[in-house]
Design a protein around this motif. Structure first.
Motif, PDB file in Angstrom:
ATOM      1  N   LEU A   1      -6.979   1.059 -11.655  1.00 53.24           N
ATOM      2  CA  LEU A   1      -5.741   1.738 -11.187  1.00 53.24           C
ATOM      3  C   LEU A   1      -5.030   0.927 -10.291  1.00 53.24           C
ATOM      4  O   LEU A   1      -3.903   1.315  -9.903  1.00 53.24           O
ATOM      5  CB  LEU A   1      -6.252   2.956 -10.610  1.00 53.24           C
ATOM      6  N   PHE A   2      -5.427  -0.204  -9.544  1.00 48.32           N
ATOM      7  CA  PHE A   2      -4.817  -0.989  -8.583  1.00 48.32           C
ATOM      8  C   PHE A   2      -3.907  -2.243  -9.180  1.00 48.32           C
ATOM      9  O   PHE A   2      -4.660  -2.993  -9.822  1.00 48.32           O
ATOM     10  CB  PHE A   2      -5.776  -1.365  -7.476  1.00 48.32           C
ATOM     11  N   LYS A   3      -2.570  -2.056  -8.935  1.00 43.53           N
ATOM     12  CA  LYS A   3      -1.897  -3.120  -9.542  1.00 43.53           C
ATOM     13  C   LYS A   3      -1.416  -4.431  -8.727  1.00 43.53           C
ATOM     14  O   LYS A   3      -0.829  -5.249  -9.007  1.00 43.53           O
ATOM     15  CB  LYS A   3      -0.542  -2.579 -10.261  1.00 43.53           C
ATOM     16  N   ILE A   4      -2.093  -4.213  -7.594  1.00 47.17           N
ATOM     17  CA  ILE A   4      -1.774  -5.384  -6.430  1.00 47.17           C
ATOM     18  C   ILE A   4      -2.902  -6.432  -6.346  1.00 47.17           C
ATOM     19  O   ILE A   4      -4.040  -6.060  -7.201  1.00 47.17           O
ATOM     20  CB  ILE A   4      -1.506  -4.894  -5.060  1.00 47.17           C
ATOM     21  N   GLU A   5      -3.057  -7.364  -5.764  1.00 43.39           N
ATOM     22  CA  GLU A   5      -4.073  -8.298  -5.688  1.00 43.39           C
ATOM     23  C   GLU A   5      -5.381  -7.660  -5.164  1.00 43.39           C
ATOM     24  O   GLU A   5      -5.004  -7.057  -3.974  1.00 43.39           O
ATOM     25  CB  GLU A   5      -3.595  -9.500  -4.814  1.00 43.39           C
TER      26      GLU A   5
ATOM     27  N   ASP B   1      -0.304  -5.718   0.308  1.00 41.45           N
ATOM     28  CA  ASP B   1      -0.388  -7.064  -0.471  1.00 41.45           C
ATOM     29  C   ASP B   1      -1.710  -7.030  -1.158  1.00 41.45           C
ATOM     30  O   ASP B   1      -1.821  -7.726  -2.162  1.00 41.45           O
ATOM     31  CB  ASP B   1       0.001  -8.276   0.354  1.00 41.45           C
ATOM     32  N   ARG B   2      -2.509  -6.868  -0.380  1.00 41.61           N
ATOM     33  CA  ARG B   2      -3.945  -7.123  -0.901  1.00 41.61           C
ATOM     34  C   ARG B   2      -4.966  -5.796  -0.747  1.00 41.61           C
ATOM     35  O   ARG B   2      -4.864  -5.493   0.377  1.00 41.61           O
ATOM     36  CB  ARG B   2      -4.511  -8.248  -0.540  1.00 41.61           C
ATOM     37  N   LEU B   3      -5.739  -5.733  -1.697  1.00 45.09           N
ATOM     38  CA  LEU B   3      -6.846  -4.885  -1.264  1.00 45.09           C
ATOM     39  C   LEU B   3      -8.188  -5.488  -1.567  1.00 45.09           C
ATOM     40  O   LEU B   3      -8.464  -5.806  -2.675  1.00 45.09           O
ATOM     41  CB  LEU B   3      -6.634  -3.548  -2.259  1.00 45.09           C
ATOM     42  N   VAL B   4      -9.100  -4.996  -0.743  1.00 43.57           N
ATOM     43  CA  VAL B   4     -10.626  -5.144  -0.754  1.00 43.57           C
ATOM     44  C   VAL B   4     -11.143  -3.895  -0.698  1.00 43.57           C
ATOM     45  O   VAL B   4     -11.430  -3.170   0.264  1.00 43.57           O
ATOM     46  CB  VAL B   4     -11.113  -6.308   0.386  1.00 43.57           C
ATOM     47  N   GLY B   5     -11.837  -3.588  -1.865  1.00 46.11           N
ATOM     48  CA  GLY B   5     -12.166  -2.187  -2.157  1.00 46.11           C
ATOM     49  C   GLY B   5     -14.065  -2.459  -2.027  1.00 46.11           C
ATOM     50  O   GLY B   5     -14.569  -3.281  -2.678  1.00 46.11           O
TER      51      GLY B   5
ATOM     52  N   LEU C   1      -0.134   5.147  -2.989  1.00 47.43           N
ATOM     53  CA  LEU C   1       0.260   4.978  -1.415  1.00 47.43           C
ATOM     54  C   LEU C   1       0.340   3.344  -1.204  1.00 47.43           C
ATOM     55  O   LEU C   1       1.213   3.181  -0.421  1.00 47.43           O
ATOM     56  CB  LEU C   1      -0.869   5.676  -0.799  1.00 47.43           C
ATOM     57  N   LEU C   2      -0.584   2.633  -1.631  1.00 45.72           N
ATOM     58  CA  LEU C   2      -0.401   1.395  -1.260  1.00 45.72           C
ATOM     59  C   LEU C   2       0.782   0.808  -1.873  1.00 45.72           C
ATOM     60  O   LEU C   2       1.353  -0.306  -1.264  1.00 45.72           O
ATOM     61  CB  LEU C   2      -1.807   0.496  -2.018  1.00 45.72           C
ATOM     62  N   ASN C   3       1.220   0.941  -3.105  1.00 49.55           N
ATOM     63  CA  ASN C   3       2.543   0.513  -3.567  1.00 49.55           C
ATOM     64  C   ASN C   3       3.707   0.927  -2.525  1.00 49.55           C
ATOM     65  O   ASN C   3       4.514  -0.006  -2.361  1.00 49.55           O
ATOM     66  CB  ASN C   3       2.489   0.945  -4.890  1.00 49.55           C
TER      67      ASN C   3
ATOM     68  N   LYS D   1       1.345 -11.492   5.354  1.00 47.27           N
ATOM     69  CA  LYS D   1       0.770 -10.784   4.418  1.00 47.27           C
ATOM     70  C   LYS D   1      -0.007  -9.390   5.093  1.00 47.27           C
ATOM     71  O   LYS D   1      -0.482  -9.671   6.064  1.00 47.27           O
ATOM     72  CB  LYS D   1      -0.370 -11.370   3.843  1.00 47.27           C
ATOM     73  N   ARG D   2      -0.110  -8.391   4.261  1.00 53.96           N
ATOM     74  CA  ARG D   2      -0.697  -7.245   4.673  1.00 53.96           C
ATOM     75  C   ARG D   2      -1.913  -6.800   3.769  1.00 53.96           C
ATOM     76  O   ARG D   2      -1.757  -6.675   2.677  1.00 53.96           O
ATOM     77  CB  ARG D   2       0.201  -5.854   4.873  1.00 53.96           C
ATOM     78  N   THR D   3      -3.392  -6.925   4.167  1.00 52.24           N
ATOM     79  CA  THR D   3      -4.401  -6.502   3.615  1.00 52.24           C
ATOM     80  C   THR D   3      -5.304  -5.349   4.005  1.00 52.24           C
ATOM     81  O   THR D   3      -5.069  -4.998   5.118  1.00 52.24           O
ATOM     82  CB  THR D   3      -5.175  -7.722   3.779  1.00 52.24           C
TER      83      THR D   3
END
Length: 824
Positions: free
Chosen positions: A405-409, A390-394, A383-385, A358-360
């Motif tokens: 706007l973010f479609k990932i976990e 796999d995962r974003l913590v904003g 860019l993340l797609n 997994k990449r966060t």
């Protein structure tokens, strides 16, 4: 980009004067790509197949598979394999890239600062960005993109919203700067300094200075120090602004007062005394601050405004650091900068890591990007797609407001404090985490919380240097010669999957390990390259089969055992045959050939991938005749063996030191080992004569001072009362001992460490976890950094002190010593 900044593929073909073959001549191009692995907005990217250390044409298939449909090439390509692709054919892809950048730069009327010099280019560029970002919408070189390829990619970022560009230019030989000058077209020129760095491509300092000054032909203002120019050279610039520490100048530094971690600079400007307090104390930072100071003055800022802004400068985050994290995670620390260009670079580094499933990304708000918040976070989401995160913590109010706007976990927090208070809900486990944030968010707290708490002594591994050393040896090989990289013994003490990931990313052909468990660890970390095991044990044959590890077969007994083990349905399992031509360690000798060929000829279960030998003294001129004799014996044995097979296995005989000295024996593959880490016995003689050998220092071992004591004459230090200071003085206890790999042989003054840039000898015996050094007369405090080895205090010097070899020094560094990998 505005419409004026978007080109069609047909327009680009006209600009670069290339021949076009289009399935869609109106296809839009917004990004330029030279690496099929580092993609951004693939549908609107143009891939330049540049012939450098690797031929870009070899990676067209990868780029097409990753979604690119626009290609610029210089050789014929089987275009029918890529039915949706547009093509531009030119004579030289690099020149075409530069020509496109020249056109793009000329289409925009903005002020541009061009920077060159031997040192400090990137720091000066980043600090000028900090100092000027409130007044200008700035475009600048990402990281240190300053080469013949990096500069055009930097200039391509210019769009209509920018009113200031800051670009750096680096050169390695005569004839390069004119090309970069045509691309950058600076209005203001900054020469940082001229020193010995990167001297190899120039006859002397004068030649190097003249070449660098070509960047500034036609500038309005030229900023420099008289200390770094030479007499009888015409200097560019309608206006000139000077700085100096030693002689009269527009900005003359008259005193530098060191205040621990800060400094007070006192200067004379416009016949007045001015001063500034800056949060830096080292000489390099002070010089870089002065260059920024004089640039502000040259641009019309008042002395008062300049000193205020300089006092607010913050350290430039030049490194991406890879460290061990809690709960079986890997942590990439990029917590000191935040912009879209450096984010893309950091995500590419994240994607090199295969050790976790997994990449966060932990990301703060990005500010001062010149884009609307909606446009910015849409771009980041895309860019993340593309980078398969796999995962974003904003963290921050802006990114939180655009979370839709973010479609990932993903999860979002208003600030760093809120995130840290609720960090347990993230359940970080077995993942690679990139921490990327603007300095105001204080993400060093996040890194501290997520980093594994380990021993204070650190081995820093410079991944840029390792890559440079790989390319150094590749440049000596003929096209088609493969590279096997030796990653045995924990990659010579430098790491395991961290090094293998980098080598896989840079497409070495083979890896070699000593034992099966090393190979299994690499497979579990996501390494898919072929791996040769040099000491296969019968008890591990089953694991070799399961993990697709290829054994080195060096005796009839091992071969027969392996054949007996293999299940009957296994066909053409890869093996490597080791021949003994004089090392007399492992390998088949000439009298084994008949039985060996018979066994291999009568089985379909094995395929001999390579046949090799080990030359005993490729670095030593006095044994050259024996080296030639070894190769003669090898070729005879190879022919006898390969003639019995229906194919020709790979031939390889050379280790690191043989690559440079014996190009006629490169054959099909070479084995690169300690050279990756900057050591090559064959090059040491040249190095001693002051000639650059092209290798860079990869590893730095550092520790810190735990306690300082005053020692009186007659007192003893350490076990067995072996240490003393006859005249008394001060000793420092440092956090490294023989359990860390610092040999007991370094005791009693044999070993030396760098403290405050000066060598401090050991005092007394080396203990298990620490040792004592003499710091009498040195400027040192508890907690200060101590260098055990680096470029200045080299591993070669340490090896000489205890009459051993660099291999032993490097591989002895204990695994309890924390490894920090960084990418600049």
């Amino acid at each position: 980009m505005s419409k004026a900044d978007i080109y069609t593929i047909e327009q680009i073909a006209e600009i670069v004067e290339g021949k076009g073959l289009f399935v869609n001549k109106d296809a839009l191009v917004t990004s330029l790509v030279i690496d099929s692995r580092t993609l951004s907005n693939a549908p609107q990217a143009l891939f330049f197949a540049i012939k450098a250390q690797r031929d870009g044409h070899e990676f067209i298939g990868n780029a097409y598979q990753n979604g690119i449909r626009n290609f610029l090439v210089s050789t014929d390509v089987a275009q029918d394999q890529y039915p949706e692709a547009n093509w531009i054919k030119v004579g030289d892809a690099l020149l075409a890239l530069q020509k496109l950048a020249i056109y793009h730069r000329a289409a925009h009327q903005l002020k541009v600062i061009g920077i060159t010099g031997s040192n400090g280019k990137t720091v000066v560029k980043e600090w000028l960005y900090q100092l000027l970002a409130t007044d200008f919408n700035i475009v600048r070189s990402p990281k240190s993109y300053n080469s013949q390829i990096g500069v055009p990619l930097s200039v391509w970022q210019i769009n209509d919203s920018h009113n200031l560009g800051i670009f750096e230019a680096g050169i390695s030989t005569v004839g390069e700067m004119s090309k970069l000058a045509a691309i950058i077209e600076p209005n203001i020129g900054i020469l940082t300094n001229i020193r010995e760095a990167h001297d190899e491509g120039f006859a002397n300092k004068r030649e190097k200075l003249i070449e660098k000054l070509r960047l500034f032909e036609g500038v309005e203002t030229f900023i420099y120090s008289p200390e770094h120019v030479l007499p009888n050279i015409t200097l560019p610039g309608k206006k000139k602004f000077t700085w100096s520490f030693n002689q009269p100048a527009d900005l003359q530094i008259v005193d530098v007062l060191n205040k621990g971690t800060s400094s007070i600079l006192k200067a004379k400007y416009a016949e007045k005394q001015v001063e500034v307090t800056i949060p830096f104390a080292d000489a390099a930072s002070i010089e870089n601050v002065v260059i920024c100071w004089v640039t502000l003055l040259a641009m019309g800022y008042t002395a008062l405004e300049g000193t205020y802004r300089l006092s607010k400068l913050v350290k430039v985050g030049m490194r991406l650091q890879l460290i061990n994290g809690v709960d079986h995670c890997s942590l990439i620390d990029d917590s000191y900068s935040a912009d879209i260009s450096s984010l893309s670079i950091a995500l590419d580094f994240l994607n090199q890591q295969n050790q976790h499933p997994k990449r966060t990304l932990i990301l703060s708000d990005l500010h001062e990007t010149g884009k609307s918040a909606n446009e910015l976070y849409q771009e980041i989401s895309l860019l993340l797609n593309q980078k398969k995160i796999d995962r974003l913590v904003g963290i921050g109010e802006q990114i939180g407001a655009h979370q839709h706007l973010f479609k990932i976990e993903s999860s979002f927090y208003k600030d760093t404090e809120h995130f840290l208070a609720n960090i347990s809900e993230q359940n970080f486990h077995n993942e690679t985490i990139l921490v990327k944030g603007a300095r105001k968010f204080g993400f060093e707290q996040v890194v501290k919380r997520l980093a594994q708490k380990v021993h204070d002594t650190v081995l820093e591994v410079n991944l840029n240097a390792l890559t440079s050393n790989l390319q150094f040896y590749r440049s000596k090989l003929s096209p088609g010669v493969k590279t096997m990289a030796m990653v045995k013994a924990f990659s010579y003490g430098s790491g395991s999957f961290e090094i293998a990931n980098l080598l896989q990313y840079h497409k070495v052909d083979y890896l070699a390990v000593a034992y099966v468990d090393e190979g299994i660890a690499l497979r579990k970390a996501g390494i898919s390259l072929p791996i040769m095991v040099m000491s296969p044990e019968p008890s591990a044959f089953d694991a070799m089969l399961r993990y697709q590890l290829e054994p080195e077969i060096y005796s009839l007994e091992v071969l027969q055992s392996f054949l007996h083990f293999l299940p009957r349905d296994v066909v053409a399992f890869p093996i490597h045959i080791k021949l003994d031509t004089g090392m007399h360690r492992l390998g088949f000798e000439h009298y084994h050939m008949a039985e060996l060929t018979a066994l291999l000829k009568n089985t379909q279960q094995l395929k001999v991938i390579s046949i090799f030998t080990h030359l005993v003294a490729t670095d030593d001129k006095q044994h050259d005749e024996f080296t030639k004799l070894q190769v003669t014996w090898y070729e005879q044995m190879y022919e006898a063996l390969s003639n019995s097979l229906a194919y020709k296995p790979i031939r390889h005989v050379l280790n690191t030191s043989g690559i440079s000295r014996w190009p006629q024996y490169h054959f099909n593959m070479v084995r690169l080992g300690i050279g990756l880490y900057g050591f090559d016995g064959a090059l040491e003689a040249q190095k001693d004569k002051g000639k650059g050998d092209g290798l860079k220092t990869v590893a730095v071992l550092k520790t810190s001072i735990t306690q300082i004591k005053h020692i009186y004459p007659g007192e003893t230090v350490g076990y067995g009362r072996r240490g003393s200071l006859p005249n008394g003085g001060q000793i420092a206890t440092v956090k490294i001992g023989y359990a860390d790999g610092y040999s007991r042989a370094f005791g009693n003054g044999v070993g030396k460490m760098l403290v405050d840039g000066k060598l401090a000898p050991t005092v007394g015996a080396i203990c298990m976890d620490m040792c004592m050094i003499d710091i009498t007369g040195l400027n040192a405090e508890v907690g200060d950094e101590v260098i055990v080895f680096n470029e200045e205090q080299s591993i070669v010097a340490l090896a000489n002190e205890i009459k051993t070899i660099p291999y032993e020094i490097l591989t002895n560094v204990s695994q309890r010593v924390k490894r920090v990998y960084y990418y600049e």
